[in-house]
Write a protein that holds these residues in place. Sequence first.
Motif, short mmCIF file in Angstrom:
data_model
loop_
_atom_site.label_atom_id
_atom_site.label_comp_id
_atom_site.label_asym_id
_atom_site.label_seq_id
_atom_site.Cartn_x
_atom_site.Cartn_y
_atom_site.Cartn_z
N LEU A 46 2.71 9.05 4.62
CA LEU A 46 2.29 8.15 3.54
C LEU A 46 3.41 7.90 2.54
CD1 LEU A 46 -1.31 9.39 2.68
CD2 LEU A 46 -0.66 7.23 3.71
N PHE A 47 4.14 8.95 2.20
CA PHE A 47 5.25 8.80 1.26
C PHE A 47 6.33 7.90 1.85
CE2 PHE A 47 9.02 9.89 -1.13
CZ PHE A 47 8.54 9.97 -2.43
N SER A 48 6.62 8.07 3.13
CA SER A 48 7.63 7.24 3.78
C SER A 48 7.22 5.77 3.82
CB SER A 48 7.89 7.73 5.20
OG SER A 48 8.35 9.04 5.19
N ILE A 49 5.96 5.51 4.10
CA ILE A 49 5.46 4.13 4.11
C ILE A 49 5.56 3.53 2.72
CG2 ILE A 49 3.40 2.70 4.42
CD1 ILE A 49 2.59 4.66 6.67
N GLY A 50 5.19 4.29 1.70
CA GLY A 50 5.30 3.81 0.33
C GLY A 50 6.74 3.56 -0.08
N LEU A 51 7.65 4.45 0.31
CA LEU A 51 9.06 4.28 -0.02
C LEU A 51 9.63 3.03 0.66
CD1 LEU A 51 11.47 5.51 -1.51
CD2 LEU A 51 11.98 6.77 0.58
N MET A 52 9.27 2.81 1.90
CA MET A 52 9.73 1.61 2.59
C MET A 52 9.17 0.35 1.92
SD MET A 52 11.87 2.37 4.82
CE MET A 52 12.01 0.78 5.55
N GLY A 53 7.95 0.42 1.44
CA GLY A 53 7.37 -0.70 0.71
C GLY A 53 8.10 -1.00 -0.58
N VAL A 54 8.51 0.04 -1.28
CA VAL A 54 9.25 -0.14 -2.54
C VAL A 54 10.64 -0.71 -2.27
CG1 VAL A 54 10.33 1.09 -4.46
CG2 VAL A 54 7.97 1.58 -3.84
N LEU A 55 11.29 -0.21 -1.23
CA LEU A 55 12.67 -0.61 -0.97
C LEU A 55 12.80 -1.97 -0.29
CD1 LEU A 55 14.17 2.80 0.23
CD2 LEU A 55 14.39 1.71 -2.01
N THR A 56 11.79 -2.39 0.46
CA THR A 56 11.94 -3.62 1.23
C THR A 56 11.23 -4.83 0.64
OG1 THR A 56 10.06 -3.06 2.65
CG2 THR A 56 12.25 -2.35 3.39
N ARG A 57 10.26 -4.63 -0.20
CA ARG A 57 9.49 -5.76 -0.73
C ARG A 57 10.13 -6.32 -1.97
NH1 ARG A 57 5.97 -7.45 3.14
NH2 ARG A 57 5.18 -5.62 4.19
N ARG A 58 9.97 -7.61 -2.17
CA ARG A 58 10.50 -8.26 -3.37
C ARG A 58 9.38 -8.65 -4.32
NH1 ARG A 58 14.51 -12.76 -2.56
NH2 ARG A 58 14.92 -12.15 -4.69
N ASN A 59 8.15 -8.62 -3.85
CA ASN A 59 7.01 -8.96 -4.68
C ASN A 59 6.66 -7.77 -5.58
OD1 ASN A 59 4.41 -9.53 -5.68
ND2 ASN A 59 4.00 -10.85 -3.92
N VAL A 60 6.48 -8.03 -6.86
CA VAL A 60 6.22 -6.96 -7.83
C VAL A 60 4.93 -6.22 -7.49
CG1 VAL A 60 5.73 -6.48 -10.25
CG2 VAL A 60 7.49 -8.13 -9.65
N LEU A 61 3.91 -6.93 -7.08
CA LEU A 61 2.64 -6.27 -6.75
C LEU A 61 2.77 -5.37 -5.53
CD1 LEU A 61 0.15 -9.20 -7.37
CD2 LEU A 61 0.67 -7.27 -8.86
N MET A 62 3.56 -5.77 -4.56
CA MET A 62 3.75 -4.93 -3.38
C MET A 62 4.57 -3.67 -3.72
SD MET A 62 1.89 -6.42 -1.38
CE MET A 62 2.10 -5.85 0.27
N VAL A 63 5.51 -3.81 -4.64
CA VAL A 63 6.27 -2.64 -5.09
C VAL A 63 5.34 -1.66 -5.80
CG1 VAL A 63 8.08 -1.87 -6.65
CG2 VAL A 63 8.47 -3.86 -5.20
N LEU A 64 4.46 -2.18 -6.65
CA LEU A 64 3.47 -1.31 -7.32
C LEU A 64 2.55 -0.63 -6.30
CD1 LEU A 64 2.45 -3.47 -10.39
CD2 LEU A 64 3.75 -1.35 -10.41
N LEU A 65 2.18 -1.35 -5.27
CA LEU A 65 1.34 -0.77 -4.23
C LEU A 65 2.07 0.37 -3.52
CD1 LEU A 65 -1.43 -1.16 -2.82
CD2 LEU A 65 -0.22 -2.55 -1.16
N GLY A 66 3.37 0.19 -3.26
CA GLY A 66 4.17 1.24 -2.64
C GLY A 66 4.27 2.47 -3.52
N ILE A 67 4.43 2.25 -4.83
CA ILE A 67 4.51 3.38 -5.77
C ILE A 67 3.19 4.14 -5.79
CG2 ILE A 67 4.71 3.97 -8.21
CD1 ILE A 67 6.75 1.66 -8.43
N GLU A 68 2.09 3.42 -5.77
CA GLU A 68 0.77 4.08 -5.74
C GLU A 68 0.59 4.88 -4.46
OE1 GLU A 68 -1.56 4.37 -8.09
OE2 GLU A 68 -0.11 3.35 -9.37
#
Length: 92
Positions: A14-36
Amino acid sequence: MITLNHYLSVSALLFSIGLMGVLTRRNVLMVLLGIELMFNAANLSFVAYSRAWGDAGGQVVVFFVIIVAAAEVTVGLAIAVQLMRQFRTLQT
């Protein structure tokens, strides 16, 4: 039987999926989702260790992490709304 290693493996995934979401997404909402998602992975680890050691301290920490995550979402969404109003996009 589900052991501590199973919980920690799921937490790492789960942490790896969230980290990849933070590092690869440019949309602010998707970055917040990755952090959550990363917060929830850490919560799973705290609860797993708390259960394994028979101590309620990890569950208390999870309670505070959930409070911090709720505050983070509130501030993050307020920033996203302001970005949307100002720039008409949420892409960074």
